[in-house]
Design an enzyme around this catalytic site. Sequence first.
Site, PDB file in Angstrom:
ATOM      1  N   TYR A 158      11.395   0.559 -57.055  1.00  0.00           N
ATOM      2  CA  TYR A 158      11.044   0.798 -58.454  1.00  0.00           C
ATOM      3  C   TYR A 158       9.897  -0.121 -58.812  1.00  0.00           C
ATOM      4  CZ  TYR A 158      13.405  -3.577 -59.286  1.00  0.00           C
ATOM      5  OH  TYR A 158      13.758  -4.892 -59.238  1.00  0.00           O
ATOM      6  N   GLU A 190      19.384 -41.203 -46.097  1.00  0.00           N
ATOM      7  CA  GLU A 190      19.088 -41.214 -44.661  1.00  0.00           C
ATOM      8  C   GLU A 190      17.651 -41.618 -44.366  1.00  0.00           C
ATOM      9  OE1 GLU A 190      20.835 -38.082 -42.069  1.00  0.00           O
ATOM     10  OE2 GLU A 190      21.644 -37.309 -43.963  1.00  0.00           O
ATOM     11  N   THR A 195      14.098 -11.388 -62.764  1.00  0.00           N
ATOM     12  CA  THR A 195      15.054 -12.407 -62.323  1.00  0.00           C
ATOM     13  C   THR A 195      14.504 -13.294 -61.196  1.00  0.00           C
ATOM     14  OG1 THR A 195      16.067 -10.846 -60.788  1.00  0.00           O
ATOM     15  CG2 THR A 195      17.063 -11.034 -62.968  1.00  0.00           C
ATOM     16  N   ASP A 196      13.468 -12.825 -60.483  1.00  0.00           N
ATOM     17  CA  ASP A 196      12.991 -13.575 -59.311  1.00  0.00           C
ATOM     18  C   ASP A 196      12.598 -15.014 -59.650  1.00  0.00           C
ATOM     19  OD1 ASP A 196      13.340 -11.304 -57.835  1.00  0.00           O
ATOM     20  OD2 ASP A 196      11.217 -10.913 -57.468  1.00  0.00           O
ATOM     21  N   THR A 251      12.641  -6.392 -64.067  1.00  0.00           N
ATOM     22  CA  THR A 251      13.437  -5.196 -63.793  1.00  0.00           C
ATOM     23  C   THR A 251      14.078  -4.632 -65.056  1.00  0.00           C
ATOM     24  OG1 THR A 251      13.885  -5.981 -61.607  1.00  0.00           O
ATOM     25  CG2 THR A 251      15.393  -4.360 -62.420  1.00  0.00           C
ATOM     26  N   SER A 279       8.436 -10.557 -62.168  1.00  0.00           N
ATOM     27  CA  SER A 279       8.329 -12.011 -62.316  1.00  0.00           C
ATOM     28  C   SER A 279       7.779 -12.696 -61.071  1.00  0.00           C
ATOM     29  CB  SER A 279       9.652 -12.620 -62.771  1.00  0.00           C
ATOM     30  OG  SER A 279      10.597 -12.608 -61.748  1.00  0.00           O
ATOM     31  N   LYS A 300      19.205 -18.408 -58.690  1.00  0.00           N
ATOM     32  CA  LYS A 300      19.432 -17.026 -58.250  1.00  0.00           C
ATOM     33  C   LYS A 300      19.981 -17.045 -56.825  1.00  0.00           C
ATOM     34  CE  LYS A 300      17.307 -12.481 -57.839  1.00  0.00           C
ATOM     35  NZ  LYS A 300      16.175 -11.580 -57.996  1.00  0.00           N
TER      36      LYS A 300
END
Length: 355
Positions: free
Chosen positions: A52, A312, A118-119, A39, A85, A191
Amino acid sequence: MKYIIFQFRNVLLTLLVVISIDVLGQTKPNILILATGGTIAGAAGSGVQSGYTSGQVTIDAMVNAVPDVLKVAKIKGEQISNVGSQDMSFDIMLKIAKRINEMANSNDVDGFVITHGTDTMEETAYFLNLVTKTDKPVVLVGSMRPSTAVSADGPLNLYNAIAVAGDPNAKGRGVVLVMNDWIHSAQSLTKVSTTAVQTFMSPLRGLIGVTSYGVNDFYRYPDQKFGNKSEFSVDGVTKLPRVDIIYADVDMPADLIDASVEHGAKGIVIAGVGNGNMPKAALEACARASKKGVIVVRSTRVATGTVGRNVECNDDELGLVASYNLNPQKSRILLSVALLKPRKLDEMQKIFIDY
Ligand code: GLU
C-alpha cells in the site's frame, strides 16, 4: 388560553434544547489534529493486500471515517505533511513542535493529536517530549493497517487518541502514543513488530495507562524530565547537528566510526551488543572520536535493559557516555537536541540520566 400555554411550553422546550446543546458543546474539548501521513492515512488497491502507499488520505477523510469523534470533541485539523514516516525529517518534526508551542497557550486548544506513520513514531514522539512546552496532552497515533484494509485499526485508534487528548487526566504526562488500546509514554515506548497491530511496547517502564472505546484509565506519570521541565528549546532552530548511529556486531569495521567523524558528525551513537559493548578496535575508534570533541554514546541493539556507565569498559578513561534507558534511535534524538548548545561530557552524561 390552552393555545397560549401550548406555545409557551414549545418556547420553553426549544430554549432547553438550545441551552443543553450549548452546555454539551462547551464541555467538549477542543482538539487540534496535526496530520503528517503514515499508514493511518494509507490506501491499498484492495482490502486484503499487504502492499500500500502511506500518506494518501487527508485529515478530513480520516475524521469522516469516525464520525463518533465529533460527539466527544470539537476537532480542527492541519495537514503538516503527508509522508510515510520513513520520510519523516527533522524539518517536519521542527514544524510540528513549533506549531504545538505556538498553540500551547491558546484557549482554543485543549489537546493535540498527531497522526503519524509508525516506523519512526518513537523518534517524533520523543523529540516532541523534549521540546514542546505544554502540560496539555500531546498524543501521537497511527495504525498498522491502511484505511482501506479489512479490519483497519486506524479509526478506533484515532477515536481513542482524541479521547485521551481531550481528557484533563492526561495533562502533565508528557507526550504519549495511543495505539491498540494502550497509552505509552514517548520516553518508554518502542516499535517491536513490523506488521502486527500490537506493535508498540514499553518494556522498561510500563504503560502510562489504557483506553477502551474512549474510556481512559491512567496508571502513572513519567519520572523523566519533559515538556515544561525540559531545558531544551527549538525556538529559532532550523537545523539539528549531525548524529550518526553505528550498529555493532561481530568483527564490526571500526573505520565506520572514523568515517562518521570525517563526514562531520558531531555525535555518534553505537547500537552496541549487550550492555552497550563493541569490539576493542571500535572502542579505540570511539575514544579517538571523543578526543576530537565528538560526543559518543553507547546504547544497545538489545530490545530491553539499560546501558550503565563503566560496566564492561571504562567510560571515564575513553571519554564515552552511557545511554541508560534510551535505545539508539532515541539516543540520537536526545543527542541531536543536546548538541544545540556546547556541553561538557559529564553534563551530557547527566542529560542521558535525566531524560
Ligand atoms: N512505513 C509506514 C510509515 O511509517 C508504515 C508504518 C505505519 O505507518 O504503520 O508510515
